[in-house]
Design a protein around this motif. Structure first.
Motif, PDB file in Angstrom:
ATOM      1  N   ALA A 189       1.183  -1.439   0.583  1.00  0.00           N
ATOM      2  CA  ALA A 189      -0.279  -0.264   0.202  1.00  0.00           C
ATOM      3  C   ALA A 189       0.914   1.570  -0.121  1.00  0.00           C
ATOM      4  CB  ALA A 189      -0.624   0.556   1.347  1.00  0.00           C
ATOM      5  N   GLU A 190       2.051   1.419   0.549  1.00  0.00           N
ATOM      6  CA  GLU A 190       3.022   2.142   0.994  1.00  0.00           C
ATOM      7  C   GLU A 190       3.478   2.383  -0.656  1.00  0.00           C
ATOM      8  OE1 GLU A 190       5.538   3.688   4.480  1.00  0.00           O
ATOM      9  OE2 GLU A 190       4.637   1.577   4.865  1.00  0.00           O
ATOM     10  N   CYS A 191       3.803   1.488  -1.040  1.00  0.00           N
ATOM     11  CA  CYS A 191       4.919   1.475  -2.249  1.00  0.00           C
ATOM     12  C   CYS A 191       3.572   2.258  -3.458  1.00  0.00           C
ATOM     13  CB  CYS A 191       4.877   0.608  -2.788  1.00  0.00           C
ATOM     14  SG  CYS A 191       6.464  -0.055  -2.511  1.00  0.00           S
ATOM     15  N   ALA A 192       2.171   1.788  -3.899  1.00  0.00           N
ATOM     16  CA  ALA A 192       1.251   2.114  -4.402  1.00  0.00           C
ATOM     17  C   ALA A 192       1.002   3.584  -4.131  1.00  0.00           C
ATOM     18  CB  ALA A 192      -0.353   2.001  -4.240  1.00  0.00           C
ATOM     19  N   ALA A 193       0.715   4.150  -2.899  1.00  0.00           N
ATOM     20  CA  ALA A 193       0.930   5.611  -2.905  1.00  0.00           C
ATOM     21  C   ALA A 193       2.051   5.985  -3.563  1.00  0.00           C
ATOM     22  CB  ALA A 193       0.786   6.108  -1.123  1.00  0.00           C
ATOM     23  N   VAL A 194       3.325   5.982  -2.983  1.00  0.00           N
ATOM     24  CA  VAL A 194       4.342   6.346  -3.702  1.00  0.00           C
ATOM     25  C   VAL A 194       3.809   6.965  -5.125  1.00  0.00           C
ATOM     26  CG1 VAL A 194       7.113   6.057  -3.941  1.00  0.00           C
ATOM     27  CG2 VAL A 194       5.671   6.472  -1.809  1.00  0.00           C
ATOM     28  N   LEU A 195       3.698   5.386  -5.866  1.00  0.00           N
ATOM     29  CA  LEU A 195       3.211   5.427  -7.184  1.00  0.00           C
ATOM     30  C   LEU A 195       2.326   6.573  -8.068  1.00  0.00           C
ATOM     31  CD1 LEU A 195       4.511   4.207 -10.240  1.00  0.00           C
ATOM     32  CD2 LEU A 195       3.237   2.461  -9.424  1.00  0.00           C
ATOM     33  N   GLU A 196       1.360   6.466  -7.412  1.00  0.00           N
ATOM     34  CA  GLU A 196       0.452   7.216  -7.323  1.00  0.00           C
ATOM     35  C   GLU A 196       0.620   8.539  -7.297  1.00  0.00           C
ATOM     36  OE1 GLU A 196      -4.678   7.835  -5.667  1.00  0.00           O
ATOM     37  OE2 GLU A 196      -3.368   7.171  -5.087  1.00  0.00           O
ATOM     38  N   ALA A 197       1.722   9.062  -6.481  1.00  0.00           N
ATOM     39  CA  ALA A 197       1.693   9.939  -5.904  1.00  0.00           C
ATOM     40  C   ALA A 197       2.614  10.890  -6.739  1.00  0.00           C
ATOM     41  CB  ALA A 197       2.773  10.804  -4.648  1.00  0.00           C
ATOM     42  N   SER A 198       3.650   9.797  -7.213  1.00  0.00           N
ATOM     43  CA  SER A 198       4.627  10.088  -8.534  1.00  0.00           C
ATOM     44  C   SER A 198       3.699  10.452 -10.190  1.00  0.00           C
ATOM     45  CB  SER A 198       5.318   9.230  -8.883  1.00  0.00           C
ATOM     46  OG  SER A 198       6.104   9.564  -9.792  1.00  0.00           O
ATOM     47  N   ASP A 199       2.829   9.484 -10.162  1.00  0.00           N
ATOM     48  CA  ASP A 199       2.213   9.924 -11.712  1.00  0.00           C
ATOM     49  C   ASP A 199       1.113  10.575 -10.983  1.00  0.00           C
ATOM     50  OD1 ASP A 199       3.884   7.258 -12.010  1.00  0.00           O
ATOM     51  OD2 ASP A 199       1.779   5.650 -11.487  1.00  0.00           O
ATOM     52  N   LYS A 200       0.810  10.951 -10.405  1.00  0.00           N
ATOM     53  CA  LYS A 200      -0.397  12.436 -10.921  1.00  0.00           C
ATOM     54  C   LYS A 200       0.423  13.800 -10.732  1.00  0.00           C
ATOM     55  CE  LYS A 200      -4.398  14.108  -7.950  1.00  0.00           C
ATOM     56  NZ  LYS A 200      -5.621  13.632  -6.648  1.00  0.00           N
TER      57      LYS A 200
ATOM     58  N   MET B  53       2.794  13.605 -12.950  1.00  0.00           N
ATOM     59  CA  MET B  53       3.022  13.778 -14.117  1.00  0.00           C
ATOM     60  C   MET B  53       1.992  13.669 -14.462  1.00  0.00           C
ATOM     61  SD  MET B  53       5.828  13.792 -16.578  1.00  0.00           S
ATOM     62  CE  MET B  53       7.008  13.877 -15.540  1.00  0.00           C
ATOM     63  N   TRP B  54       0.962  12.750 -14.762  1.00  0.00           N
ATOM     64  CA  TRP B  54      -0.022  12.615 -15.152  1.00  0.00           C
ATOM     65  C   TRP B  54      -1.309  12.754 -14.654  1.00  0.00           C
ATOM     66  CZ3 TRP B  54       2.074  12.778 -19.909  1.00  0.00           C
ATOM     67  CH2 TRP B  54       3.347  12.202 -20.159  1.00  0.00           C
ATOM     68  N   PRO B  55      -2.004  14.062 -13.980  1.00  0.00           N
ATOM     69  CA  PRO B  55      -2.618  14.239 -13.251  1.00  0.00           C
ATOM     70  C   PRO B  55      -4.190  13.633 -13.765  1.00  0.00           C
ATOM     71  CG  PRO B  55      -2.326  16.296 -14.551  1.00  0.00           C
ATOM     72  CD  PRO B  55      -1.103  15.420 -14.363  1.00  0.00           C
ATOM     73  N   ASP B  56      -4.424  13.570 -15.049  1.00  0.00           N
ATOM     74  CA  ASP B  56      -5.496  13.166 -15.387  1.00  0.00           C
ATOM     75  C   ASP B  56      -5.593  12.141 -15.938  1.00  0.00           C
ATOM     76  OD1 ASP B  56      -7.039  15.689 -15.609  1.00  0.00           O
ATOM     77  OD2 ASP B  56      -6.134  15.441 -17.857  1.00  0.00           O
ATOM     78  N   LEU B  57      -4.486  10.727 -15.407  1.00  0.00           N
ATOM     79  CA  LEU B  57      -4.209   9.291 -16.236  1.00  0.00           C
ATOM     80  C   LEU B  57      -4.318   8.499 -14.352  1.00  0.00           C
ATOM     81  CD1 LEU B  57      -1.986   9.712 -18.698  1.00  0.00           C
ATOM     82  CD2 LEU B  57      -4.560   8.826 -18.712  1.00  0.00           C
ATOM     83  N   ARG B  58      -4.453   6.937 -14.318  1.00  0.00           N
ATOM     84  CA  ARG B  58      -4.079   6.500 -13.631  1.00  0.00           C
ATOM     85  C   ARG B  58      -3.470   5.214 -12.826  1.00  0.00           C
ATOM     86  NH1 ARG B  58      -6.105   1.652 -12.030  1.00  0.00           N
ATOM     87  NH2 ARG B  58      -6.530   0.357  -9.938  1.00  0.00           N
ATOM     88  N   GLY B  59      -2.353   5.140 -13.049  1.00  0.00           N
ATOM     89  CA  GLY B  59      -1.405   4.149 -13.066  1.00  0.00           C
ATOM     90  C   GLY B  59      -2.037   2.789 -12.345  1.00  0.00           C
ATOM     91  N   TYR B  60      -0.747   1.937 -11.759  1.00  0.00           N
ATOM     92  CA  TYR B  60      -0.448   0.820 -11.410  1.00  0.00           C
ATOM     93  C   TYR B  60      -0.834   1.617  -9.465  1.00  0.00           C
ATOM     94  CZ  TYR B  60       2.236  -1.074 -14.865  1.00  0.00           C
ATOM     95  OH  TYR B  60       3.268  -1.582 -15.743  1.00  0.00           O
ATOM     96  N   SER B  61      -2.443  -0.028  -9.873  1.00  0.00           N
ATOM     97  CA  SER B  61      -2.774   0.370  -8.214  1.00  0.00           C
ATOM     98  C   SER B  61      -2.139  -0.714  -6.960  1.00  0.00           C
ATOM     99  CB  SER B  61      -4.451   0.035  -8.112  1.00  0.00           C
ATOM    100  OG  SER B  61      -4.333  -1.187  -8.222  1.00  0.00           O
ATOM    101  N   VAL B  62      -2.785  -0.783  -5.589  1.00  0.00           N
ATOM    102  CA  VAL B  62      -1.685  -1.473  -4.942  1.00  0.00           C
ATOM    103  C   VAL B  62      -2.921  -2.876  -5.344  1.00  0.00           C
ATOM    104  CG1 VAL B  62      -4.012  -1.845  -3.284  1.00  0.00           C
ATOM    105  CG2 VAL B  62      -1.883  -2.584  -3.054  1.00  0.00           C
ATOM    106  N   VAL B  63      -3.331  -3.430  -5.476  1.00  0.00           N
ATOM    107  CA  VAL B  63      -3.656  -4.727  -6.867  1.00  0.00           C
ATOM    108  C   VAL B  63      -2.457  -4.924  -8.288  1.00  0.00           C
ATOM    109  CG1 VAL B  63      -5.657  -5.372  -7.985  1.00  0.00           C
ATOM    110  CG2 VAL B  63      -6.165  -4.432  -6.069  1.00  0.00           C
ATOM    111  N   ASP B  64      -2.634  -4.202  -8.578  1.00  0.00           N
ATOM    112  CA  ASP B  64      -1.619  -4.640 -10.033  1.00  0.00           C
ATOM    113  C   ASP B  64      -0.341  -4.938  -9.280  1.00  0.00           C
ATOM    114  OD1 ASP B  64      -3.646  -3.516 -11.805  1.00  0.00           O
ATOM    115  OD2 ASP B  64      -2.952  -0.982 -11.372  1.00  0.00           O
ATOM    116  N   LEU B  65       0.624  -3.968  -7.935  1.00  0.00           N
ATOM    117  CA  LEU B  65       1.796  -4.489  -7.622  1.00  0.00           C
ATOM    118  C   LEU B  65       1.024  -5.591  -7.030  1.00  0.00           C
ATOM    119  CD1 LEU B  65       2.848  -0.653  -5.979  1.00  0.00           C
ATOM    120  CD2 LEU B  65       3.040  -1.502  -8.244  1.00  0.00           C
ATOM    121  N   ARG B  66       0.531  -5.905  -6.141  1.00  0.00           N
ATOM    122  CA  ARG B  66       0.047  -7.249  -5.502  1.00  0.00           C
ATOM    123  C   ARG B  66       0.256  -8.086  -6.641  1.00  0.00           C
ATOM    124  NH1 ARG B  66      -4.963  -6.997  -3.773  1.00  0.00           N
ATOM    125  NH2 ARG B  66      -3.943  -5.912  -1.751  1.00  0.00           N
TER     126      ARG B  66
END
Length: 130
Positions: free
Chosen positions: A15-26, A28-41
């Protein structure tokens, strides 16, 4: 700063890794959704004939995750290389997070007989049309 391998069953770290990835992606790409915790798992639990993945996290010892790296180890094609995705939380960049991740990725890749880390770097191009 230290980087460590994340156990696929460590839900808090995922969950922490997914949150970092989400913050970083947001950023760079505010209108797109990147990998979620489900994806990373799903990535880190998968180990098939063609590839497997590892997830790394970086931060101060005992502290929160400030950066993450997802490593893809191809097994059939390009077995000399490892494909990597790296993200540092925007609020914690330029403090050694990325360096710790690259050092750990290099260690993990070499231990698996790899010679190359491959990545794609995203960057904004300003709209300068007039």
């Amino acid at each position: 700063m230290e980087a460590r391998l994340i156990d696929p069953d460590d839900e808090d770290a995922l969950a922490e890794c997914a949150a970092v990835l989400e913050a970083s992606d947001k950023e760079m790409w505010p209108d797109l959704r990147g990998y979620s915790v489900v994806d990373l798992r799903a990535f880190v639990r998968f180990s098939g004939k063609s590839r497997r993945w590892e997830l790394l996290a970086a931060g101060a010892p005992g502290g929160p995750v400030l950066g993450m790296a997802l490593m893809e180890f191809p097994r059939l094609e390009n077995p000399h290389a490892t494909e990597v995705t790296v993200a540092a939380h925007p609020d914690h960049r330029r403090r050694g997070v990325g360096t710790a991740l690259v050092e750990k990725m290099t260690e993990r890749a070499l231990a698996d007989g790899r010679r190359t880390l491959n990545t794609i770097v995203d960057g904004h191009v300003d709209d300068r049309s007039e």
